[in-house]
Motif scaffolding. Structure first.
Motif, PDB file in Angstrom:
ATOM      1  N   LEU A  47       0.815  -1.218   0.000  1.00  0.00           N
ATOM      2  CA  LEU A  47       0.000   0.000   0.000  1.00  0.00           C
ATOM      3  C   LEU A  47       0.846   1.264   0.000  1.00  0.00           C
ATOM      4  N   MET A  48       2.127   1.159   0.324  1.00  0.00           N
ATOM      5  CA  MET A  48       3.016   2.313   0.236  1.00  0.00           C
ATOM      6  C   MET A  48       3.265   2.717  -1.214  1.00  0.00           C
ATOM      7  N   MET A  49       3.152   1.759  -2.120  1.00  0.00           N
ATOM      8  CA  MET A  49       3.239   1.998  -3.559  1.00  0.00           C
ATOM      9  C   MET A  49       4.536   2.688  -3.985  1.00  0.00           C
ATOM     10  N   SER A  50       5.629   2.318  -3.351  1.00  0.00           N
ATOM     11  CA  SER A  50       6.950   2.682  -3.863  1.00  0.00           C
ATOM     12  C   SER A  50       7.616   1.392  -4.325  1.00  0.00           C
ATOM     13  N   GLN A  51       8.476   1.484  -5.322  1.00  0.00           N
ATOM     14  CA  GLN A  51       9.063   0.276  -5.883  1.00  0.00           C
ATOM     15  C   GLN A  51       9.907  -0.463  -4.856  1.00  0.00           C
ATOM     16  N   THR A  52      10.635   0.261  -4.035  1.00  0.00           N
ATOM     17  CA  THR A  52      11.464  -0.393  -3.018  1.00  0.00           C
ATOM     18  C   THR A  52      10.597  -1.139  -2.017  1.00  0.00           C
ATOM     19  N   ALA A  53       9.527  -0.480  -1.547  1.00  0.00           N
ATOM     20  CA  ALA A  53       8.646  -1.117  -0.564  1.00  0.00           C
ATOM     21  C   ALA A  53       7.940  -2.326  -1.142  1.00  0.00           C
ATOM     22  N   CYS A  54       7.464  -2.210  -2.386  1.00  0.00           N
ATOM     23  CA  CYS A  54       6.745  -3.333  -3.007  1.00  0.00           C
ATOM     24  C   CYS A  54       7.677  -4.502  -3.286  1.00  0.00           C
TER      25      CYS A  54
ATOM     26  N   SER B 291       9.261   2.204   2.635  1.00  0.00           N
ATOM     27  CA  SER B 291       8.027   2.782   3.166  1.00  0.00           C
ATOM     28  C   SER B 291       8.252   4.168   3.758  1.00  0.00           C
ATOM     29  N   PHE B 292       9.400   4.361   4.398  1.00  0.00           N
ATOM     30  CA  PHE B 292       9.641   5.643   5.072  1.00  0.00           C
ATOM     31  C   PHE B 292       9.675   6.806   4.093  1.00  0.00           C
TER      32      PHE B 292
END
Length: 502
Positions: free
Chosen positions: A320-327, A403-404
């Motif tokens: 749900l953070m929808m950043s490539q690193t987080a996903c 996420s951060f």
């Protein structure tokens, strides 16, 4: 025939072989042969995928095949894989292989048990290779239905209650899913159910997306232990037999995160951006609540079950953070948690089979009695709390780093909210260390309080095969994470570009 179809054909042939098997040795032979073929096939697929990508093949999906199945509703048997699918197939085959050895001594009704176990794995493999929404849903149901009998017949404790609770809650999630799938199909023009085709059209009105997104996300989120729909998970895990717990927590719960990303967010991108904050709150609660709940449990399976609620919550949280690193971290977490929790449940089952208790208040000094199993439990615990060198560290670190800073570069006004949610979720790391170290110190060290335990034996050869394979995979992912992240990252980037956040 497309080679991906072998992931479904091999389990079907295993079912046939089990049906005609006449004794225990034949049943075991069929399971080992089939599980070995699935593992070899997934390893080959991983090698093929990496080779194709290294050779410059940038197609979104590889090994694509589409066969019309039911033309009036445009349903197809459509298969294809990207980096996410490949690692999920690899994880599934590892769990099926090790679960076979973990169930080597299971009695009674061994043949019938393996029949249902294989049917469940058929649904899992079919779900990960399919790209048609209806066919995915069909395999999803095939994976869920055997759980009732596997827990209700071969489980322990309140097995009938747990089996019924699990079935009713997951069937409720399935009811939401079918409504969401039909909504996507009709409002996208009712011309195709292929996930990639619908994503490419991107023609569903935003208000319709907002209406159907909760159906899909909650429907899959129930299986992914989304708060407050997680309550089936601890009871189900605690009552399930060892290999079923391994497959359930290790693979089946990953269908939830996979479906949320592949269908809910990919096909309803505007709604994913509009409503993500609501589900971020719920997933943050899942992460912290699961860890805190594990701290107060005294049953080894319940401790690991609530730990799974926390770690699977991290998957949905990162998506749900929808950043490539987080996903990318979310998919690594799916792979890491699948291996770690399978190792945990395998070891707990082996300890319970000898001591006939899972109550940590009745266990002590196991390191002296069964050193192999005890060392395995220590390794599983260290991986679970995120010790560098094991899979848990790299997965969680990728999630929290991604996420951060999620959406911060895009000037998103909600970035502060996401940072606060990340800080709260990070608290789970400390809490995880508390309950892992408490359990390891209590059950493995100190003096043996029950003198009857001194007569117990250590792991048998079949149990050692399962444990060593899982430890090797947990350490391998921790020491060489970039091999998998390089496979996963392009796939997550493709989906996020379709959502419009990259």
């Amino acid at each position: 025939m497309n080679i991906l179809s072998l992931f479904v054909l091999i389990p079907v042939l295993m079912l046939l072989g089990l049906w005609i098997a006449r004794n225990l040795n034949q049943v075991r032979g069929v399971m080992v042969a089939g599980a070995s073929c699935l593992l070899a096939l997934s390893i080959w697929l991983t090698y093929y995928f990496v080779t194709e990508r290294s050779g410059g093949n940038t197609d979104e999906m590889l090994l694509v095949s589409r066969i019309p199945w039911f033309k009036p509703l445009n349903i197809e048997y459509a298969v294809g894989v990207d980096g996410i699918s490949v690692v999920m197939l690899l994880l599934s085959s590892i769990i099926v292989f090790t679960g076979t050895f973990a169930s080597w001594q299971l009695k009674p009704l061994t043949k019938e048990y393996f029949l249902w176990f294989t049917l469940l794995s058929t649904g899992v493999f079919g779900f990960f290779i399919c790209t048609d929404m209806f066919t995915m849903f069909m395999f999803y149901e095939v994976a869920l239905i055997p759980m009732y009998l596997l827990i209700g017949v071969w489980g322990s404790g309140r097995k009938e209650y747990s089996a019924m609770k699990l079935t009713l809650m997951l069937m409720g999630g399935s009811a939401l899913l079918i409504l969401g799938i039909l909504g996507i199909y009709y409002f996208s023009g009712h011309t195709t159910m292929n996930v990639n085709d619908i994503a490419a059209m991107h023609n569903i009105p935003e208000e319709i997306q907002n209406a159907f997104f909760p159906f899909i996300f909650i429907g899959f989120g129930v299986l992914g232990a989304l708060f407050p729909f997680h309550t089936w998970s601890p009871d189900g895990h605690a009552s399930a037999p060892t290999a079923v717990s391994m497959l359930h927590a290790g693979v089946l719960m990953k269908l939830g995160g996979y479906g949320c990303f592949r269908i809910a967010m990919y096909l309803l991108p505007d709604a994913a951006q509009d409503l993500s904050w609501i589900f971020l709150i719920l997933t943050t609660i899942s992460v912290v609540y699961g860890a805190l709940s594990a701290c107060v449990q005294t049953d080894l399976k319940y401790i690991n079950a609530y730990s799974s609620v926390s770690h699977c919550g991290l998957v949905l949280f990162a998506l749900l953070m929808m950043s490539q690193t987080a996903c990318t971290g979310a998919i690594l977490q799916m792979l890491s948690h699948g291996l770690m929790t399978a190792l945990f449940f395998a070891l707990i089952g082996m300890i319970y089979g000898r001591t006939h208790t899972r109550d940590i208040r009745e266990l002590a000094g196991l390191m002296k009695i069964m050193p192999f199993l005890a060392v395995g439990y220590v390794i599983a615990g260290l991986a679970n709390l995120g010790l560098p060198g094991f899979s848990g560290f790299i997965a969680e670190m990728t999630i929290f780093v991604g996420s951060f800073g999620a959406k911060e570069l895009a000037g998103d006004p909600a970035s502060s909210f996401r940072m606060v949610a990340t800080i709260i979720a990070c608290m789970s790391i400390v809490v995880t260390a508390v309950y892992i170290l408490r359990v390891v110190g209590k059950i493995l060290y100190g003096e043996v309080e029950n003198k009857h335990y001194l007569e117990l034996t250590d792991a048998t050869w079949d149990e050692r095969v399962a444990v060593i394979c899982l430890i090797f995979c947990v350490a391998g992912l921790g020491c060489a994470p970039f091999f998998f992240s390089d496979m996963i990252s392009p796939a997550t980037g493709s989906i996020l570009r379709s959502i419009g956040v990259m």
